[in-house]
Structures are given as C-alpha cells and as structure tokens.
Scaffold this motif. Structure first.
Motif, PDB file in Angstrom:
ATOM      1  N   GLN A 176      -3.767  15.586  -0.454  1.00  0.00           N
ATOM      2  CA  GLN A 176      -3.227  17.082  -1.077  1.00  0.00           C
ATOM      3  C   GLN A 176      -2.536  16.971  -2.209  1.00  0.00           C
ATOM      4  O   GLN A 176      -1.934  18.152  -2.512  1.00  0.00           O
ATOM      5  N   GLY A 177      -2.151  15.815  -2.956  1.00  0.00           N
ATOM      6  CA  GLY A 177      -1.597  15.771  -4.096  1.00  0.00           C
ATOM      7  C   GLY A 177      -0.139  16.125  -3.843  1.00  0.00           C
ATOM      8  O   GLY A 177       0.863  16.096  -5.014  1.00  0.00           O
ATOM      9  N   GLY A 178       0.528  15.618  -2.817  1.00  0.00           N
ATOM     10  CA  GLY A 178       1.844  15.795  -2.309  1.00  0.00           C
ATOM     11  C   GLY A 178       2.693  14.470  -2.476  1.00  0.00           C
ATOM     12  O   GLY A 178       3.869  14.485  -2.014  1.00  0.00           O
ATOM     13  N   ALA A 179       2.095  13.267  -2.813  1.00  0.00           N
ATOM     14  CA  ALA A 179       2.745  12.032  -2.883  1.00  0.00           C
ATOM     15  C   ALA A 179       3.349  11.479  -4.099  1.00  0.00           C
ATOM     16  O   ALA A 179       2.382  11.595  -5.283  1.00  0.00           O
ATOM     17  N   TYR A 180       4.665  11.152  -4.424  1.00  0.00           N
ATOM     18  CA  TYR A 180       5.091  10.746  -5.778  1.00  0.00           C
ATOM     19  C   TYR A 180       5.886   9.506  -5.666  1.00  0.00           C
ATOM     20  O   TYR A 180       6.329   9.342  -4.764  1.00  0.00           O
ATOM     21  N   VAL A 181       5.664   8.650  -6.605  1.00  0.00           N
ATOM     22  CA  VAL A 181       6.564   7.458  -6.717  1.00  0.00           C
ATOM     23  C   VAL A 181       7.278   7.768  -8.174  1.00  0.00           C
ATOM     24  O   VAL A 181       6.551   7.833  -9.219  1.00  0.00           O
ATOM     25  N   ASN A 182       8.412   7.650  -8.216  1.00  0.00           N
ATOM     26  CA  ASN A 182       9.346   7.834  -9.201  1.00  0.00           C
ATOM     27  C   ASN A 182       9.036   9.132  -9.866  1.00  0.00           C
ATOM     28  O   ASN A 182       8.973   9.183 -10.933  1.00  0.00           O
ATOM     29  N   ASN A 183       8.455  10.072  -9.147  1.00  0.00           N
ATOM     30  CA  ASN A 183       8.481  11.716  -9.607  1.00  0.00           C
ATOM     31  C   ASN A 183       7.097  11.635 -10.259  1.00  0.00           C
ATOM     32  O   ASN A 183       6.855  12.535 -11.089  1.00  0.00           O
ATOM     33  N   ARG A 184       6.299  10.600 -10.189  1.00  0.00           N
ATOM     34  CA  ARG A 184       4.923  10.648 -10.542  1.00  0.00           C
ATOM     35  C   ARG A 184       3.761  10.725  -9.644  1.00  0.00           C
ATOM     36  O   ARG A 184       3.816  10.160  -8.628  1.00  0.00           O
TER      37      ARG A 184
ATOM     38  N   LYS B 172      10.365  18.326  -2.642  1.00  0.00           N
ATOM     39  CA  LYS B 172      11.643  18.378  -2.648  1.00  0.00           C
ATOM     40  C   LYS B 172      12.351  17.161  -1.475  1.00  0.00           C
ATOM     41  O   LYS B 172      13.410  17.018  -1.639  1.00  0.00           O
ATOM     42  N   THR B 173      11.287  16.658  -0.847  1.00  0.00           N
ATOM     43  CA  THR B 173      11.525  15.816   0.153  1.00  0.00           C
ATOM     44  C   THR B 173      11.634  14.138  -0.338  1.00  0.00           C
ATOM     45  O   THR B 173      10.561  13.657  -0.680  1.00  0.00           O
ATOM     46  N   TYR B 174      12.611  13.435  -0.616  1.00  0.00           N
ATOM     47  CA  TYR B 174      12.765  12.130  -1.324  1.00  0.00           C
ATOM     48  C   TYR B 174      13.218  11.159  -0.169  1.00  0.00           C
ATOM     49  O   TYR B 174      13.868  11.532   0.952  1.00  0.00           O
ATOM     50  N   ALA B 175      12.876  10.037  -0.424  1.00  0.00           N
ATOM     51  CA  ALA B 175      13.471   8.992   0.164  1.00  0.00           C
ATOM     52  C   ALA B 175      13.431   7.563  -0.720  1.00  0.00           C
ATOM     53  O   ALA B 175      12.639   7.584  -1.951  1.00  0.00           O
TER      54      ALA B 175
ATOM     55  N   PRO C 224       0.871  -1.142   0.012  1.00  0.00           N
ATOM     56  CA  PRO C 224       0.055   0.176   0.081  1.00  0.00           C
ATOM     57  C   PRO C 224       0.979   1.194  -0.036  1.00  0.00           C
ATOM     58  O   PRO C 224       1.898   1.392   0.856  1.00  0.00           O
ATOM     59  N   LEU C 225       0.485   2.131  -0.660  1.00  0.00           N
ATOM     60  CA  LEU C 225       1.232   3.784  -1.053  1.00  0.00           C
ATOM     61  C   LEU C 225       1.134   4.155   0.445  1.00  0.00           C
ATOM     62  O   LEU C 225       2.296   4.819   0.850  1.00  0.00           O
ATOM     63  N   VAL C 226       0.255   3.973   1.337  1.00  0.00           N
ATOM     64  CA  VAL C 226       0.227   4.660   2.524  1.00  0.00           C
ATOM     65  C   VAL C 226       1.230   4.293   3.398  1.00  0.00           C
ATOM     66  O   VAL C 226       1.981   4.685   4.188  1.00  0.00           O
ATOM     67  N   ASP C 227       1.138   2.700   3.461  1.00  0.00           N
ATOM     68  CA  ASP C 227       2.291   1.977   4.107  1.00  0.00           C
ATOM     69  C   ASP C 227       3.926   2.370   3.684  1.00  0.00           C
ATOM     70  O   ASP C 227       4.772   2.590   4.470  1.00  0.00           O
ATOM     71  N   ALA C 228       4.107   2.711   2.241  1.00  0.00           N
ATOM     72  CA  ALA C 228       5.492   2.849   1.748  1.00  0.00           C
ATOM     73  C   ALA C 228       5.859   4.262   2.113  1.00  0.00           C
ATOM     74  O   ALA C 228       6.944   4.400   2.503  1.00  0.00           O
ATOM     75  N   LEU C 229       4.675   5.162   2.436  1.00  0.00           N
ATOM     76  CA  LEU C 229       5.212   6.599   2.789  1.00  0.00           C
ATOM     77  C   LEU C 229       5.569   6.608   4.227  1.00  0.00           C
ATOM     78  O   LEU C 229       6.798   7.049   4.827  1.00  0.00           O
ATOM     79  N   VAL C 230       5.037   5.608   5.098  1.00  0.00           N
ATOM     80  CA  VAL C 230       5.249   5.456   6.408  1.00  0.00           C
ATOM     81  C   VAL C 230       6.799   4.850   6.681  1.00  0.00           C
ATOM     82  O   VAL C 230       7.726   5.345   7.419  1.00  0.00           O
ATOM     83  N   GLU C 231       6.966   3.592   5.912  1.00  0.00           N
ATOM     84  CA  GLU C 231       8.178   2.825   5.987  1.00  0.00           C
ATOM     85  C   GLU C 231       9.131   3.691   5.731  1.00  0.00           C
ATOM     86  O   GLU C 231      10.534   3.717   5.972  1.00  0.00           O
TER      87      GLU C 231
ATOM     88  N   GLU D  87      16.461  -1.723 -11.020  1.00  0.00           N
ATOM     89  CA  GLU D  87      16.342  -3.114 -10.477  1.00  0.00           C
ATOM     90  C   GLU D  87      15.738  -3.298  -9.025  1.00  0.00           C
ATOM     91  O   GLU D  87      15.013  -4.374  -8.841  1.00  0.00           O
ATOM     92  N   THR D  88      16.153  -2.450  -7.846  1.00  0.00           N
ATOM     93  CA  THR D  88      15.734  -2.865  -6.817  1.00  0.00           C
ATOM     94  C   THR D  88      15.086  -1.616  -6.058  1.00  0.00           C
ATOM     95  O   THR D  88      14.771  -1.708  -4.901  1.00  0.00           O
ATOM     96  N   VAL D  89      15.131  -0.418  -6.594  1.00  0.00           N
ATOM     97  CA  VAL D  89      14.837   0.972  -5.949  1.00  0.00           C
ATOM     98  C   VAL D  89      13.679   1.353  -6.446  1.00  0.00           C
ATOM     99  O   VAL D  89      13.336   1.425  -7.742  1.00  0.00           O
ATOM    100  N   MET D  90      12.805   1.878  -5.535  1.00  0.00           N
ATOM    101  CA  MET D  90      11.738   2.905  -5.875  1.00  0.00           C
ATOM    102  C   MET D  90      12.123   4.211  -5.125  1.00  0.00           C
ATOM    103  O   MET D  90      12.459   4.255  -3.991  1.00  0.00           O
ATOM    104  N   VAL D  91      11.539   5.262  -5.868  1.00  0.00           N
ATOM    105  CA  VAL D  91      11.855   6.691  -5.290  1.00  0.00           C
ATOM    106  C   VAL D  91      10.658   7.216  -4.747  1.00  0.00           C
ATOM    107  O   VAL D  91       9.826   7.177  -5.747  1.00  0.00           O
ATOM    108  N   LEU D  92      10.472   7.645  -3.356  1.00  0.00           N
ATOM    109  CA  LEU D  92       9.272   8.256  -3.190  1.00  0.00           C
ATOM    110  C   LEU D  92       9.440   9.717  -2.690  1.00  0.00           C
ATOM    111  O   LEU D  92      10.769   9.745  -2.450  1.00  0.00           O
TER     112      LEU D  92
END
Length: 426
Positions: free
Chosen positions: A383-391, A418-421, A360-367, A408-413
């Motif tokens: 609020q439209g502030g969640a992005y996965v791979n800048n989408r 400008k706040t990335y993880a 779940p995207l919600v879990d991904a943002l918390v993790e 191969e193994t990385v997802m960019v949130l």
C-alpha cells in the motif's frame, strides 16, 4: 522609546526602589548595572535567560553591565524560593561551573573595553575568599540588624516550615549584600537587577551600602519566567531546558519553544526576544485570529534558537524538525537521531543480520513493532506505507544492508505518515 519605557511595555519591570527617579536617571548617562548568576550547574537554563537578556538590553541602551558569577555565594546556597536546604558544592565543582557560565555569557553580552560600555565578568570568590570569618563579622555583620533579615520573605518562608533554615543559608543575604557594596566601591555599580524573588537580597545590599558608606544604590526586579498556569517555564519531564547544546540539543531547545502554549507565547516574545513592538503586536493579532498556524511559536523558536545556538544550531534544529515530518535522513549521528526520535520505540539487533545476507524489510517491520505479522508488513509495503530513513520502499522482497543505516548504528523505519520505530545494530 527609552530603555525604561521599552522594559515597561514588555512587562519586565516588576519592582524598583525608585520608580519616579529611575527612568530619568537611566536616560541621562551611562550607568553600571549588575546581575548575579548562581553556579549550581556548568550551564545556565531557560530561567536564567530572562536576566541575561535584561543585561543585554541595558548594554544595547548604552549602559555598562557586570555579570557576577557567585563562586563564593554558590558555596552557601541562596535560600530564596527553596523549601529545603541546597546541597553545597565543593570548590572544584564550583570552579568548573563558573568556567562554563563565563563562556555562555560571552554569547549574549559584549565583554569588550569597559570604558566604552563593555561588560565586566566578576567572581565574588575573588574578594570573599581572602576574608576571615572574624573580619566579616566585624566589618559587615555589625551593620546588619537581625530583625531586618528576619523580615525578608526568603527567610520568613523557611522559618515557617518544619525544616527551618540553617545559619549557613541565613548568612547568604549578607554575602550578596556585600557584593553590591564592593561592586560600587570597585566598579562604580549603582543598580542591581534580578528576578522578583531577589527583591529581599537586593534591598539588603542597598541598606548595607547606606549603613557602611553612606551611598545610595538602586534596585530593579523583573517577573519570574512563569507559564500561565503558574509553573516555571523551561521545565520538562526530562528536567530543565539548558542553554548548553551538550545538555539540551538545539533541536530539543527549538521544539520546546515550538510547543509553547498560545497563552504563554506573547509573554515569551516580549520577555526573551528583541523583536520590535510592531512585530510582536502583529503576532499577537495573528495568534488570536489564526491560532492553528502557530506563527508566534515558530518566530519564538527561531529567534531564541539562533540567539542561544547560532545560525548553525538553528539550521540543525530545522533540519531535525523536517526529518521528523518526513524529510529524508542521511549523514546524522546516533546522538542526533536519538534526540529527534527520543520518544520512539526501538529494538536492538545484531549487526551481522545486516552484514551477511541482509535483513528482509518484512522482518524489519515486524522486529521494530510497526507491524504485528509478516502478512501485515506485506500489506503495508504493497500500500506504499513502508519507509526506511523516510524513503518509501515498494518491494516486498527488499533486503536491508549496512548501506541502509541512517547513522553509525541506527536505522529509522516508518509506517504511514507518522508512526516511527528505530532499529539499532550493535
């Protein structure tokens, strides 16, 4: 404009042994000039780029460059600018480093036909290796007054410290001086160039040639590549900025120059690029009037990245920079993402969490640490502030799968602008 006038305008002439004679001498025929490179690594670094560009400028002005890689002197270590003795490299490591430097120099200098100005690459181990210790003392050492050696700054500075200087490093000056003598005999070289810290070694070679062969040689130094605060340019918290893409990626190289301070940008443009005087002067004016636009830094980063890494490297650096500022991410490797987001927080999760029911995207943002709670995550998504791979992601119930990996193994949130993880799935 003559070569010497251009070098003077750029601030590249620090010292010369014949300031009144050298400009006209360079303007009245093809001269052979050499510069030495220390093989302490298999890659040159930003500090080496200045003498490399000097050789390139001499060649473009019609002179013949010699690039000397110190396979022999590298076994001894130059004490210049060092407070402690260098770690000596074994022969196998030196061969590896020499080969790496050879391949890099070929990007900057044309090693074509020597008769028409093509550069020559030499390794001083080729002539120093066969000489015995007794032969060197008899044929070279007897021409070196010890009081002259003791007067050189590189030696005096070390003698004033508790650590002193070993006989090995004390002898380095003789080896480099003999290189100059041999290059004059074999290849007609009459001019040695180098950084200002090499002045003592250069003048020692000139003196040795006069004593051994009655020959007049010349020397010229350029300033060291220093920032306005006196520290070396090309040093970062992670170490030196190398010219090898394997050691410093095109993106990291590009970013180093983009982040150059205003006080250093003009100097770097003059010292390291081949931009015209007019363009550099215009960039100086714009930097004073509109420093926030950072046009000097952009031009500097583009020119040097293209020079060192080619058009493909520059394109990769631009693409990586655009990604960091919001461009969509796809078809990148783990290594490339690691470079772009080197300072971003990351967390490791199991691949099964994506491959089965989905994450779940919600879990991904918390993790990832971007959100403190699931409630916080839902608010960010709404609020439209969640992005996965800048989408941008708009659904609170969105689940992420293997198709959402950026590499191969990385997802960019991302949360907000400008706040990335990073989430890494092993």
């Amino acid at each position: 404009m003559s070569l010497f006038a251009d070098l003077t305008w750029r601030g590249l002439v620090n010292q010369t042994t014949a300031p009144e004679f050298l400009p006209e001498w360079l303007a009245t025929g093809q001269r052979t000039v050499y510069c030495g490179f220390d093989p302490t690594s298999d890659s040159l670094h930003v500090g080496s780029l200045l003498p490399v560009m000097l050789l390139r400028r001499f060649q473009k002005a019609g002179h013949r460059p010699i690039a000397l890689v110190g396979g022999a002197t590298g076994m001894v270590g130059d004490p210049t600018g060092k407070t402690d003795e260098r770690k000596l490299l074994d022969e196998e490591s030196l061969r590896h480093n020499v080969a790496g430097i050879r391949s890099q120099l070929e990007r900057f200098i044309d090693f074509g036909d020597a008769k028409s100005g093509g550069a020559t690459l030499v390794n001083n181990f080729d002539w120093m290796g066969p000489i015995t210790y007794l032969e060197f003392l008899r044929d070279v050492g007897k021409h070196f007054p010890v009081n002259v050696m003791l007067s050189k700054d590189s030696v005096k500075g070390r003698l004033e410290r508790d650590s002193g200087i070993s006989y090995t490093e004390f002898s380095y000056m003789l080896l480099q001086a003999y290189d100059f003598v041999l290059l004059k005999r074999k290849l007609g070289c009459e001019l040695q160039i180098g950084g200002s810290d090499q002045w003592g070694n250069i003048t020692a070679g000139i003196d040795l040639a006069r004593r051994m062969d009655g020959t007049q040689l010349y020397g010229m130094t350029c300033p060291l590549l220093l920032k306005s605060d006196g520290t070396k340019m090309g040093k970062t918290e992670k170490g030196a900025v190398y010219l090898s893409a394997a050691k410093t990626s095109p993106y990291a190289f590009y970013q180093y120059w983009i982040n150059t301070a205003d006080a250093d940008a003009g100097m770097a443009l003059r010292f390291l690029t081949e931009l015209s005087h007019e363009e550099i002067a215009a960039l100086d004016t714009q930097r004073t009037a509109e420093p926030q636009k950072r046009e000097s830094q952009k031009r500097l980063a583009e020119e040097l990245t293209k020079l060192v890494h080619g058009e493909a490297g520059l394109d990769a650096a631009r693409r990586a920079t655009a990604i960091f500022f919001g461009a969509e991410i796809e078809n990148l490797s783990d290594a490339e993402l690691g470079e772009i987001f080197a300072d971003v927080q990351s967390k490791q999760l199991t691949r099964d969490s994506l491959a089965t029911a989905g994450l779940p995207l919600v879990d991904a943002l918390v993790e990832s640490g971007l959100c403190k709670s699931k409630g916080d995550a839902r608010r960010v998504i709404d609020q439209g502030g969640a992005y996965v791979n800048n989408r941008r992601q708009s659904g609170v119930d969105t689940k992420l799968s293997l198709t959402d990996l950026a590499s191969e193994t990385v997802m960019v949130l991302r949360s907000g602008k400008k706040t990335y993880a990073l989430l890494r799935f092993a």
